[in-house]
Design a protein around this motif. Structure first.
Motif, mmCIF file in Angstrom:
data_model
loop_
_atom_site.group_PDB
_atom_site.id
_atom_site.type_symbol
_atom_site.label_atom_id
_atom_site.label_comp_id
_atom_site.label_asym_id
_atom_site.label_seq_id
_atom_site.Cartn_x
_atom_site.Cartn_y
_atom_site.Cartn_z
ATOM 1 N N SER A 1 0.819 -1.219 0.000
ATOM 2 C CA SER A 1 0.000 0.000 0.000
ATOM 3 C C SER A 1 0.847 1.261 0.000
ATOM 4 N N ASN A 2 2.043 1.186 0.556
ATOM 5 C CA ASN A 2 2.916 2.366 0.544
ATOM 6 C C ASN A 2 3.174 2.852 -0.876
ATOM 7 N N TYR A 3 3.213 1.932 -1.836
ATOM 8 C CA TYR A 3 3.424 2.339 -3.231
ATOM 9 C C TYR A 3 2.195 3.050 -3.791
ATOM 10 N N ALA B 1 1.793 -0.185 -12.254
ATOM 11 C CA ALA B 1 3.060 -0.274 -11.527
ATOM 12 C C ALA B 1 2.806 -0.543 -10.045
ATOM 13 N N VAL B 2 1.792 0.112 -9.484
ATOM 14 C CA VAL B 2 1.433 -0.120 -8.079
ATOM 15 C C VAL B 2 1.002 -1.580 -7.904
ATOM 16 N N LYS B 3 0.156 -2.070 -8.794
ATOM 17 C CA LYS B 3 -0.321 -3.459 -8.717
ATOM 18 C C LYS B 3 0.853 -4.442 -8.809
ATOM 19 N N VAL C 1 5.330 -8.040 -3.619
ATOM 20 C CA VAL C 1 5.435 -8.079 -2.158
ATOM 21 C C VAL C 1 4.621 -9.257 -1.609
ATOM 22 N N GLU C 2 3.461 -9.469 -2.170
ATOM 23 C CA GLU C 2 2.576 -10.536 -1.695
ATOM 24 C C GLU C 2 3.226 -11.918 -1.810
ATOM 25 N N LYS C 3 4.122 -12.102 -2.749
ATOM 26 C CA LYS C 3 4.776 -13.402 -2.973
ATOM 27 C C LYS C 3 5.909 -13.682 -1.989
#
Length: 194
Positions: A94-96, A108-110, A116-118
């Motif tokens: 979320s910081n992105y 790009a955010v996605k 990060v999720e991985k």
């Protein structure tokens, strides 16, 4: 949402300024004279820096073997809540969104959030968190009195996004504190000396 973000930014900016002045004074730094002009970058940057210190310390305090802890539903209404590591990864990604700035596209955010999720190891998650905080500081360093309340391509303002991003991190910090305490760990900020 856009009007909310602009108004929330204004309200939170006032609260942030008061908080920064009070925290700075409480930590032995001289209190600025009444009427002293403080830049948006300095105001938001100081608050983010203080929160970053507490947030990262809380993340580092959770042992690796408990990094995926989630409260059992028997401890209250915790069904389906994020684990400790998922809370950290959520804030990191979320910081992105909040601090990516006008040049960071939704794609790009996605992509950042997905990468990060991985992550699975504590070391990798902590490194990703620290990287996202560098992005946050860079964004905040670019907030000026002239651009703080100018609408960006995402519909928000720099001040509004910074306010919302900091508030979001504070919300999840509170959750991390609960998870630490449920594991018998006193959060570093509560131990004194921070």
């Amino acid at each position: 949402m856009q009007g909310f973000m602009r108004n929330a930014g204004s309200v939170l900016a006032c609260c942030v300024l008061a908080t920064v002045v009070n925290f700075g004074h409480a930590q032995g730094q001289p209190k600025p004279a009444a009427g002293t002009q403080i830049t948006p970058a300095a105001t938001y940057g100081k608050l983010l820096g203080m929160l970053e210190k507490e947030f990262v310390a809380a993340v580092e305090a959770m042992p690796e073997d408990k990094f995926n802890f989630a409260p059992p539903d028997t401890a209250g209404d915790f069904k389906g809540v994020r684990s400790f590591s998922a809370q950290v990864k959520h804030v990191t990604g979320s910081n992105y969104y909040f601090f990516g700035g006008p040049s960071m596209t939704q794609d790009a955010v996605k992509a950042k959030e997905d990468s990060v999720e991985k992550l699975t190891s504590k070391a990798d998650i902590v490194q990703a968190l620290n990287d996202s905080l560098k992005t946050a500081h860079s964004f905040i360093d670019g907030i000026t009195p002239e651009n703080a309340y100018v609408t960006m391509s995402n519909g928000g303002t720099r001040a509004g996004m910074a306010s919302f991003g900091i508030a979001h991190m504070m919300d999840h910090y509170g959750q991390l504190v609960v998870y630490l305490r449920m594991n018998g760990i006193v959060p570093p900020a509560s131990r004194g000396g921070m």
